[in-house]
Design a protein around this motif. Structure first.
Motif, PDB file in Angstrom:
ATOM      1  N   ILE A 126      11.458 -11.928  -0.844  1.00 39.79           N
ATOM      2  CA  ILE A 126      11.273 -11.493   0.549  1.00 39.79           C
ATOM      3  C   ILE A 126       9.868 -10.948   0.718  1.00 39.79           C
ATOM      4  O   ILE A 126       9.474 -10.028   0.014  1.00 39.79           O
ATOM      5  N   GLY A 127       9.082 -11.549   1.621  1.00 42.13           N
ATOM      6  CA  GLY A 127       7.707 -11.099   1.856  1.00 42.13           C
ATOM      7  C   GLY A 127       6.836 -11.388   0.645  1.00 42.13           C
ATOM      8  O   GLY A 127       6.309 -10.477   0.021  1.00 42.13           O
ATOM      9  N   PHE A 128       6.654 -12.695   0.330  1.00 39.60           N
ATOM     10  CA  PHE A 128       5.973 -13.047  -0.931  1.00 39.60           C
ATOM     11  C   PHE A 128       4.458 -12.868  -0.881  1.00 39.60           C
ATOM     12  O   PHE A 128       3.787 -12.932  -1.898  1.00 39.60           O
ATOM     13  N   GLY A 129       3.887 -12.657   0.312  1.00 36.27           N
ATOM     14  CA  GLY A 129       2.437 -12.404   0.421  1.00 36.27           C
ATOM     15  C   GLY A 129       1.618 -13.507  -0.229  1.00 36.27           C
ATOM     16  O   GLY A 129       1.776 -14.684   0.086  1.00 36.27           O
ATOM     17  N   GLY A 148      11.427 -18.663  -0.662  1.00 37.51           N
ATOM     18  CA  GLY A 148      10.427 -17.643  -0.318  1.00 37.51           C
ATOM     19  C   GLY A 148      10.462 -17.399   1.183  1.00 37.51           C
ATOM     20  O   GLY A 148      10.313 -18.334   1.967  1.00 37.51           O
ATOM     21  N   LEU A 149      10.686 -16.149   1.559  1.00 39.73           N
ATOM     22  CA  LEU A 149      10.747 -15.797   2.986  1.00 39.73           C
ATOM     23  C   LEU A 149       9.505 -15.009   3.360  1.00 39.73           C
ATOM     24  O   LEU A 149       9.186 -14.010   2.705  1.00 39.73           O
ATOM     25  N   GLU A 150       8.826 -15.432   4.403  1.00 38.66           N
ATOM     26  CA  GLU A 150       7.579 -14.766   4.787  1.00 38.66           C
ATOM     27  C   GLU A 150       7.368 -15.012   6.272  1.00 38.66           C
ATOM     28  O   GLU A 150       7.811 -16.031   6.814  1.00 38.66           O
ATOM     29  N   ASP A 175       9.711 -19.743   7.142  1.00 40.61           N
ATOM     30  CA  ASP A 175       8.943 -18.904   8.058  1.00 40.61           C
ATOM     31  C   ASP A 175       9.935 -18.237   9.008  1.00 40.61           C
ATOM     32  O   ASP A 175      10.129 -18.686  10.142  1.00 40.61           O
ATOM     33  N   TYR A 176      10.601 -17.195   8.549  1.00 44.24           N
ATOM     34  CA  TYR A 176      11.654 -16.572   9.361  1.00 44.24           C
ATOM     35  C   TYR A 176      11.854 -15.147   8.859  1.00 44.24           C
ATOM     36  O   TYR A 176      11.655 -14.871   7.675  1.00 44.24           O
ATOM     37  N   ASP A 177      12.266 -14.278   9.756  1.00 44.69           N
ATOM     38  CA  ASP A 177      12.516 -12.890   9.389  1.00 44.69           C
ATOM     39  C   ASP A 177      13.621 -12.830   8.326  1.00 44.69           C
ATOM     40  O   ASP A 177      14.747 -13.289   8.552  1.00 44.69           O
ATOM     41  N   MET A 195      11.960  -8.064  -3.893  1.00 42.55           N
ATOM     42  CA  MET A 195      11.303  -7.508  -2.715  1.00 42.55           C
ATOM     43  C   MET A 195      10.229  -6.566  -3.228  1.00 42.55           C
ATOM     44  O   MET A 195      10.502  -5.413  -3.570  1.00 42.55           O
ATOM     45  N   HIS A 196       9.037  -7.089  -3.354  1.00 43.40           N
ATOM     46  CA  HIS A 196       7.959  -6.326  -3.985  1.00 43.40           C
ATOM     47  C   HIS A 196       6.971  -5.833  -2.943  1.00 43.40           C
ATOM     48  O   HIS A 196       6.419  -6.626  -2.182  1.00 43.40           O
ATOM     49  N   PHE A 197       6.751  -4.558  -2.931  1.00 40.66           N
ATOM     50  CA  PHE A 197       5.766  -3.924  -2.055  1.00 40.66           C
ATOM     51  C   PHE A 197       5.934  -4.307  -0.585  1.00 40.66           C
ATOM     52  O   PHE A 197       4.989  -4.767   0.059  1.00 40.66           O
ATOM     53  N   PRO A 198       7.154  -4.105  -0.028  1.00 39.30           N
ATOM     54  CA  PRO A 198       7.276  -4.285   1.426  1.00 39.30           C
ATOM     55  C   PRO A 198       6.401  -3.246   2.111  1.00 39.30           C
ATOM     56  O   PRO A 198       6.111  -2.197   1.508  1.00 39.30           O
ATOM     57  N   ILE A 199       5.993  -3.524   3.330  1.00 38.54           N
ATOM     58  CA  ILE A 199       5.156  -2.537   4.038  1.00 38.54           C
ATOM     59  C   ILE A 199       5.958  -1.231   4.110  1.00 38.54           C
ATOM     60  O   ILE A 199       7.091  -1.235   4.593  1.00 38.54           O
ATOM     61  N   PRO A 200       5.421  -0.117   3.599  1.00 34.49           N
ATOM     62  CA  PRO A 200       6.244   1.102   3.504  1.00 34.49           C
ATOM     63  C   PRO A 200       6.512   1.791   4.851  1.00 34.49           C
ATOM     64  O   PRO A 200       7.480   2.518   4.987  1.00 34.49           O
ATOM     65  N   ARG A 208      10.823  -0.252   8.885  1.00 40.02           N
ATOM     66  CA  ARG A 208      11.029  -0.765   7.517  1.00 40.02           C
ATOM     67  C   ARG A 208      12.042  -1.904   7.496  1.00 40.02           C
ATOM     68  O   ARG A 208      13.046  -1.859   8.215  1.00 40.02           O
ATOM     69  N   VAL A 209      11.781  -2.886   6.640  1.00 39.30           N
ATOM     70  CA  VAL A 209      12.747  -3.978   6.478  1.00 39.30           C
ATOM     71  C   VAL A 209      14.002  -3.418   5.807  1.00 39.30           C
ATOM     72  O   VAL A 209      15.129  -3.773   6.140  1.00 39.30           O
ATOM     73  N   ILE A 210      13.802  -2.524   4.856  1.00 41.37           N
ATOM     74  CA  ILE A 210      14.948  -2.000   4.109  1.00 41.37           C
ATOM     75  C   ILE A 210      15.704  -0.966   4.955  1.00 41.37           C
ATOM     76  O   ILE A 210      15.107  -0.114   5.595  1.00 41.37           O
ATOM     77  N   ASN A 264       1.352  -9.429 -12.088  1.00 45.88           N
ATOM     78  CA  ASN A 264       1.016  -8.435 -11.057  1.00 45.88           C
ATOM     79  C   ASN A 264       0.719  -9.139  -9.750  1.00 45.88           C
ATOM     80  O   ASN A 264      -0.063 -10.088  -9.723  1.00 45.88           O
ATOM     81  N   SER A 265       1.318  -8.644  -8.656  1.00 43.88           N
ATOM     82  CA  SER A 265       0.984  -9.237  -7.360  1.00 43.88           C
ATOM     83  C   SER A 265      -0.363  -8.672  -6.918  1.00 43.88           C
ATOM     84  O   SER A 265      -0.892  -7.741  -7.535  1.00 43.88           O
ATOM     85  N   LYS A 266      -0.879  -9.230  -5.832  1.00 41.23           N
ATOM     86  CA  LYS A 266      -2.184  -8.812  -5.334  1.00 41.23           C
ATOM     87  C   LYS A 266      -2.155  -7.330  -4.955  1.00 41.23           C
ATOM     88  O   LYS A 266      -3.065  -6.568  -5.268  1.00 41.23           O
ATOM     89  N   TYR A 267      -1.071  -6.935  -4.293  1.00 38.94           N
ATOM     90  CA  TYR A 267      -0.950  -5.538  -3.891  1.00 38.94           C
ATOM     91  C   TYR A 267      -0.891  -4.626  -5.109  1.00 38.94           C
ATOM     92  O   TYR A 267      -1.519  -3.587  -5.156  1.00 38.94           O
ATOM     93  N   GLU A 268      -0.106  -5.088  -6.081  1.00 39.89           N
ATOM     94  CA  GLU A 268       0.065  -4.256  -7.277  1.00 39.89           C
ATOM     95  C   GLU A 268      -1.278  -4.002  -7.955  1.00 39.89           C
ATOM     96  O   GLU A 268      -1.576  -2.881  -8.381  1.00 39.89           O
TER      97      GLU A 268
END
Ligand SMILES: C[S@@+](CC[C@H](N)C(=O)[O-])C[C@H]1O[C@@H](n2cnc3c(N)ncnc32)[C@H](O)[C@@H]1O
Length: 389
Positions: A126-129, A148-150, A175-177, A195-200, A208-210, A264-268
């Motif tokens: 979810i949110g693969f960036g 992959g959902l983005e 391409d869907y929520d 679900m890695h590093f969703p927008i907090p 928040r998605v969560i 490591n993802s880009k955000y990580e």
């Protein structure tokens, strides 16, 4: 996003063809917003023409923007050349020509409804960036299927290109929520959710998605022993999420701090450079969930005269308990056909769409809309608006 500015511009008579595009009609709103329907490389989208005091801005309409930006770029180029527009400013001639072919990895809701019924052992991200983690996992496990959902189109395009470059065949990109898509998946069908590093959203936690509802759905779709891997750099979001996880029954929870993953993802990478703490919560599902009825797409079965909708049109927000429908604007194509721009669904995860009123049909455009519980309730509000106004 691709666009062009011009001082002078004469619109063609529609329909008109040029290059790889057919421009079918223009739809005009009461406020003068113009949407040109373009059919480019098998994809329907709107070009939006904004007239300011000094010039015209022509760009892609946000709701119908294709996941692959190259298609929009091509539609704009064809429109420019059809109308012999001399742009005073444009970014559509970028040297990096992206693929115009719709990637076989990009899957529509229609595909999932018709061809993907009751599949087992799916993995979701979810949110693969940038997609680093998704691509890595799919390459490592070629016998598994990764969805992959983005919702961020440049990220989608980047991952589609990487699938091609790296010959990865087991990724389906949607391409869907993710919150809405989860409701569509069969119960007990998913092996793992990342679900890695969703927008907090630490300052706007309601975005928040969560949430409890989201975790309910992830638990329903996970098979027994299936896991949800949640990773965040925000202590605030970690604490909030942990409490939401605790509301579940029959799960095991595992918490880790500063755990290294294989990739490591880009955000990580960014957070590691800043020496931030990273928190993991893994939820392991321990019970079978009840099956749900298959979810289809929203449909209108009756017709309505566009001229009568136009006569009675007013912008309005209709509300129910936790769902709504906002009838935003009306666009006329001709006296028998037109569009309504709407947003609707659950309060926190709404759909944006057009309702296309043709001579003998009413349809959502451009996408199929999943008939989730909240979408169905909001759809009833729209029907009430159209037929009992
Ligand atoms: C902070 S980025 C993290 C990206 C990636 N997981 C990583 O670790 O680098 C969060 C991503 O989630 C996506 N996103 C936000 N809300 C979403 C939703 N409702 N459904 C699917 N993706 C979503 C955003 O577009 C964004 O790309």
């Amino acid at each position: 996003m691709p666009n062009l500015h011009t001082n002078f511009f004469l619109e063609p008579l529609y329909p008109a063809n040029f290059g790889k595009s057919e421009f079918k009609f223009v739809a005009v709103s009461k406020k003068g917003e113009r949407l040109v329907m373009s059919h480019t490389q098998g994809c329907d989208l709107f070009l939006k023409i904004n007239k300011t005091k000094k010039n015209y801005l022509i760009k892609g309409d946000k709701i119908s923007r294709p996941s692959q930006v190259a298609i929009l770029q091509q539609a704009l180029k064809d429109y420019r050349d059809l109308n012999k527009i001399k742009p005073i400013n444009t970014n559509i001639d970028s040297k990096k020509q992206k693929s115009l072919i719709i990637s076989p990895h990009l899957k529509s809701i229609e595909y999932f409804i018709d061809k993907f019924k009751n599949r087992k052992n799916i993995l979701l991200e979810i949110g693969f960036g940038s997609g680093r983690h998704l691509l890595y996992q799919a390459k490592k496990n070629p016998d598994k299927i990764y969805i992959g959902l983005e919702i961020h189109k440049p990220s989608i395009e980047q991952v589609l290109r990487q699938c091609e470059l790296q010959n990865i065949e087991n990724i389906l990109v949607v391409d869907y929520d993710a919150r809405i898509f989860l409701e569509f998946l069969s119960s007990n069908s998913v092996e793992q959710i990342f679900m890695h590093f969703p927008i907090p959203w630490d300052k706007k936690p309601h975005r928040r998605v969560i949430s409890k509802k989201f975790i309910d759905e992830t638990k329903r779709v996970l098979r027994v022993g299936g896991t949800l891997e949640f990773r965040t750099d925000s202590n605030n979001c970690f604490k909030y999420s942990f409490n939401e996880f605790l509301t579940q029954q029959k799960i095991a929870l595992c918490v880790n701090k500063n755990q290294n993953l294989e990739i490591n993802s880009k955000y990580e990478e960014r957070w590691r450079k800043e020496e931030k703490d990273i928190y993991d919560i893994t939820m392991i599902n321990q019970e079978d969930s009840n099956k749900i009825q298959n979810i289809g797409v929203l449909k209108f079965y009756e017709t309505v005269e566009f001229c009568s909708v136009k006569k009675r049109f007013k912008e309005v927000t209709l509300r129910g308990d936790g769902f709504f429908a906002h009838i935003e604007d009306i666009f006329e194509i001709n006296k028998n056909e037109g569009l309504l721009r709407v947003s609707f669904g659950a309060s926190q995860k709404n759909e944006h769409s057009y309702i296309f009123i043709k001579k003998n049909r009413v349809v959502y455009f451009p996408n199929y809309i999943l008939a989730t519980k909240d979408n169905k309730k909001a759809h009833e509000l729209i029907k009430g608006y159209l037929w009992n106004m």
